[in-house]
Structures are given as C-alpha cells and as structure tokens.
Design a protein around this motif. Sequence first.
Motif, mmCIF file in Angstrom:
data_model
loop_
_atom_site.group_PDB
_atom_site.id
_atom_site.type_symbol
_atom_site.label_atom_id
_atom_site.label_comp_id
_atom_site.label_asym_id
_atom_site.label_seq_id
_atom_site.Cartn_x
_atom_site.Cartn_y
_atom_site.Cartn_z
ATOM 1 N N GLY A 1 40.513 40.542 -68.604
ATOM 2 C CA GLY A 1 41.352 39.989 -67.427
ATOM 3 C C GLY A 1 41.049 41.028 -66.313
ATOM 4 N N TRP A 2 41.251 42.274 -66.610
ATOM 5 C CA TRP A 2 41.359 43.383 -65.515
ATOM 6 C C TRP A 2 39.850 43.672 -64.807
ATOM 7 C CZ3 TRP A 2 38.779 48.097 -65.628
ATOM 8 C CH2 TRP A 2 39.124 48.698 -64.656
ATOM 9 N N VAL A 3 38.998 43.595 -65.772
ATOM 10 C CA VAL A 3 37.518 43.390 -65.347
ATOM 11 C C VAL A 3 37.317 42.443 -64.238
ATOM 12 C CG1 VAL A 3 34.914 43.504 -65.986
ATOM 13 C CG2 VAL A 3 36.551 44.677 -67.311
ATOM 14 N N PHE A 4 37.598 41.149 -64.644
ATOM 15 C CA PHE A 4 37.430 40.020 -63.724
ATOM 16 C C PHE A 4 38.191 40.186 -62.312
ATOM 17 C CE2 PHE A 4 35.078 38.142 -67.231
ATOM 18 C CZ PHE A 4 34.407 37.206 -66.444
ATOM 19 N N LEU A 5 39.376 40.899 -62.483
ATOM 20 C CA LEU A 5 40.311 41.228 -61.254
ATOM 21 C C LEU A 5 39.510 42.094 -60.272
ATOM 22 C CD1 LEU A 5 43.073 41.273 -59.900
ATOM 23 C CD2 LEU A 5 43.663 43.269 -61.299
ATOM 24 N N LEU A 6 38.407 42.767 -60.715
ATOM 25 C CA LEU A 6 37.861 43.653 -59.883
ATOM 26 C C LEU A 6 36.790 42.903 -59.117
ATOM 27 C CD1 LEU A 6 37.148 46.785 -62.621
ATOM 28 C CD2 LEU A 6 38.937 46.317 -60.381
ATOM 29 N N PHE A 7 36.128 41.957 -59.628
ATOM 30 C CA PHE A 7 35.079 41.347 -58.748
ATOM 31 C C PHE A 7 35.314 39.697 -58.393
ATOM 32 C CE2 PHE A 7 33.817 40.750 -63.242
ATOM 33 C CZ PHE A 7 33.540 39.312 -63.102
ATOM 34 N N THR A 8 36.391 39.439 -58.572
ATOM 35 C CA THR A 8 37.059 37.878 -58.289
ATOM 36 C C THR A 8 38.310 37.859 -57.260
ATOM 37 O OG1 THR A 8 38.370 37.784 -60.077
ATOM 38 C CG2 THR A 8 36.107 37.174 -60.527
ATOM 39 N N ASN A 9 38.527 36.933 -56.979
ATOM 40 C CA ASN A 9 39.702 36.832 -55.919
ATOM 41 C C ASN A 9 41.215 36.451 -56.782
ATOM 42 O OD1 ASN A 9 39.260 34.431 -56.838
ATOM 43 N ND2 ASN A 9 39.304 33.331 -54.916
ATOM 44 N N ALA A 10 40.971 36.604 -58.187
ATOM 45 C CA ALA A 10 42.224 36.178 -59.008
ATOM 46 C C ALA A 10 43.248 37.490 -58.819
ATOM 47 C CB ALA A 10 41.595 36.295 -60.559
ATOM 48 N N GLY A 11 44.321 37.025 -59.097
ATOM 49 C CA GLY A 11 45.690 38.037 -58.802
ATOM 50 C C GLY A 11 45.895 38.866 -60.150
ATOM 51 N N TRP A 12 46.732 39.641 -60.242
ATOM 52 C CA TRP A 12 47.162 40.369 -61.346
ATOM 53 C C TRP A 12 47.358 39.673 -62.387
ATOM 54 C CZ3 TRP A 12 45.852 45.196 -62.806
ATOM 55 C CH2 TRP A 12 45.534 46.258 -61.703
ATOM 56 N N ASP A 13 47.805 38.452 -62.246
ATOM 57 C CA ASP A 13 48.340 37.521 -63.109
ATOM 58 C C ASP A 13 47.297 37.452 -64.222
ATOM 59 O OD1 ASP A 13 50.778 37.392 -61.881
ATOM 60 O OD2 ASP A 13 50.447 35.276 -60.989
ATOM 61 N N ILE A 14 46.208 37.604 -63.841
ATOM 62 C CA ILE A 14 45.014 37.156 -64.859
ATOM 63 C C ILE A 14 45.051 38.123 -65.974
ATOM 64 C CG2 ILE A 14 43.378 38.523 -63.748
ATOM 65 C CD1 ILE A 14 41.187 36.584 -64.318
ATOM 66 N N VAL A 15 45.651 39.206 -65.910
ATOM 67 C CA VAL A 15 45.596 40.386 -67.106
ATOM 68 C C VAL A 15 46.658 39.811 -68.085
ATOM 69 C CG1 VAL A 15 46.236 42.604 -67.711
ATOM 70 C CG2 VAL A 15 45.230 42.168 -65.482
ATOM 71 N N TRP A 16 47.813 39.231 -67.882
ATOM 72 C CA TRP A 16 48.758 38.692 -68.812
ATOM 73 C C TRP A 16 48.209 37.384 -69.391
ATOM 74 C CZ3 TRP A 16 51.480 34.283 -67.990
ATOM 75 C CH2 TRP A 16 51.614 33.907 -66.881
ATOM 76 N N ILE A 17 47.616 36.413 -68.159
ATOM 77 C CA ILE A 17 47.219 35.385 -68.849
ATOM 78 C C ILE A 17 45.968 35.506 -69.812
ATOM 79 C CG2 ILE A 17 45.755 33.078 -68.103
ATOM 80 C CD1 ILE A 17 47.367 33.383 -65.433
ATOM 81 N N SER A 18 45.293 36.545 -69.734
ATOM 82 C CA SER A 18 44.196 36.988 -70.608
ATOM 83 C C SER A 18 44.763 37.246 -71.943
ATOM 84 C CB SER A 18 43.431 37.800 -70.204
ATOM 85 O OG SER A 18 42.754 37.661 -69.074
ATOM 86 N N ALA A 19 45.914 38.008 -71.936
ATOM 87 C CA ALA A 19 46.604 38.318 -73.267
ATOM 88 C C ALA A 19 47.272 37.002 -73.690
ATOM 89 C CB ALA A 19 47.712 39.574 -72.926
ATOM 90 N N LEU A 20 47.538 36.231 -73.040
ATOM 91 C CA LEU A 20 48.543 34.826 -73.711
ATOM 92 C C LEU A 20 47.133 33.978 -74.178
ATOM 93 C CD1 LEU A 20 51.172 33.942 -71.199
ATOM 94 C CD2 LEU A 20 51.410 34.644 -73.544
ATOM 95 N N LEU A 21 46.015 34.096 -73.522
ATOM 96 C CA LEU A 21 44.995 33.287 -74.189
ATOM 97 C C LEU A 21 44.387 33.867 -75.401
ATOM 98 C CD1 LEU A 21 42.320 32.464 -71.221
ATOM 99 C CD2 LEU A 21 43.419 30.801 -72.847
ATOM 100 N N SER A 22 44.263 35.198 -75.512
ATOM 101 C CA SER A 22 44.148 36.097 -76.699
ATOM 102 C C SER A 22 45.000 35.460 -77.830
ATOM 103 C CB SER A 22 44.367 37.681 -76.455
ATOM 104 O OG SER A 22 44.271 38.075 -77.776
#
Length: 268
Positions: free
Chosen positions: A187-208
């Motif tokens: 999620g953090w990697v995708f945060l670097l090159f997309t317009n996603a916010g920091w929420d993508i990090v914990w959403i990725s963990a929930l997806l996991s």
Amino acid sequence: MTPLGLPDPGKWDDLTVRTVSGLAIAGGGILAILVGGVWFQMLAVFVTAIMVWELWMMIRPQVPTTGALLAAGVASVLSGLLVSDRALFLVFMLIVPVVGAAVLKTERKTFFLFALGIQIAGWGLVVFREDFGALWLLWLILVVAATDVFGYFAGRAFGGPKFWPKVSPKKTWSGTAAGWVAAAVVGWVFLLFTNAGWDIVWISALLSFSSQMGDIAESALKRRMNVKDSSTLIPGHGGLFDRFDGLLGASLFMLFVALVVDVPGVAF
C-alpha cells in the motif's frame, strides 16, 4: 529444526514446484488483467466455474457429472451477468447454489454458502477491473500475493505459536503478522506513485487480513471434508480454490466496503 539447530530443509521441499507453478499462474493472470475486456472476464468466469466444481468434488466426489453441470451453470450465469444489469446479479447467482444444495443429501448449507461466495467474489473482481482499471486490481492482487508469499516464508522460517490450530494447523502468528506488514508495504509503494491517500496503507493491511480469512475458510472446509487439497490441477498448490481462496476473501471484503462506504463506481 535439525539436531544441529539448523533449519530443516524438508520445510522447503515444495518450494521449487510452488514457485514455478505460481509464476505461471501469475504471468497469465497479469496478462489478462492488463488486456482487460472480454479476456479478463472469461478468465474470471473460467476460474470461478472450476472452483465451484472443486467445491462439489470435495463434498460429493462420487457424482462428478453433476459437479461439471453445476460448473457449466456458473459459467453461463456469470457470462450473462457481465453484460446485464448489476442490480440483478444476486438473484441469478442463487441458481447454482440452490440447485446444488437441493441435489445434495448432506452439506447443503456448506455448498450453498461457498458456491454463492465464490460466484460473488469472481464477479466482484470483474467489476473492480472495469470500474477502477488494471492498476488498482493489480494492487489488490499484489496485496494478496504479498500476504501469501511473506506469510509462507516467515511461517516456515520463524514458526512459533499457531494462529488457529484447529482450523489451519500450519498457519502461524509470525506468518500472519508478516502478511499484514507486507501488505501495508505494498500500500505504501502505491501511495508513492498514485493519488491515493495514506488510508491505502491500513486498507491494504485489512485486505491482507481478509485474504487470510479466505484461506482459513477454505482450510476449515477441507478439514470438514477430510481432504488435503481442493483438487490436483496445479502442481505444488493443489486446486484453483487452494490458490485463489485468499483472493476470494479480499474480493468479498472490497464488495462489502463498497456497500457500506459508497465507493464511487463500485457501490451498487
């Protein structure tokens, strides 16, 4: 561990065959995702139908013809739904689960719930690809893959307490936690090159976590049916259900979020 305290090489006996077959599956899947359209749709339909067939064969292997007919029914229903009104999807997806449950004398609820869940998850992946594009479907799949790969290596390397020994005796807390961390990194990697916010990090963990619950659910099913794998279609991995159980869990989680949170383009 060996008598000298070194890691037991037997733990890694299946690594080569798992890697080769895993890379082959990943390559074909990524190509279909990038191409999109009917190619990805038909791949999703095929995989979903096979998983329902595997489900039937775990429950009633003595009657393979019925399982094949139900798989054909899944393919027909999903192929039609891909070009129809999404609001009607659940009604049509009830056909195969209801028919299969009616034919069975035992495990009716098991077949109904799993067959319905498999179909909804497969359909959800197609919707996700259409509404958000290849990039974000690749994100979802990478989260699931990272969870699986890092969980596998951490669990084998570190061992430790079991996560849920009665259901999945091989899954450890070390592997489970490693999967969460790996997914958050994706999620953090995708945060670097997309317009996603920091929420993508914990959403990725929930997806996991959701993908792990998909794996746990299938493990519980296999223990209930007293089988090692859903089938023997994939060397080192068992069946398609064994390989994609985590992706099914993640897909169902994303659909649930869409229903509750009103994600544009996915909410229905």
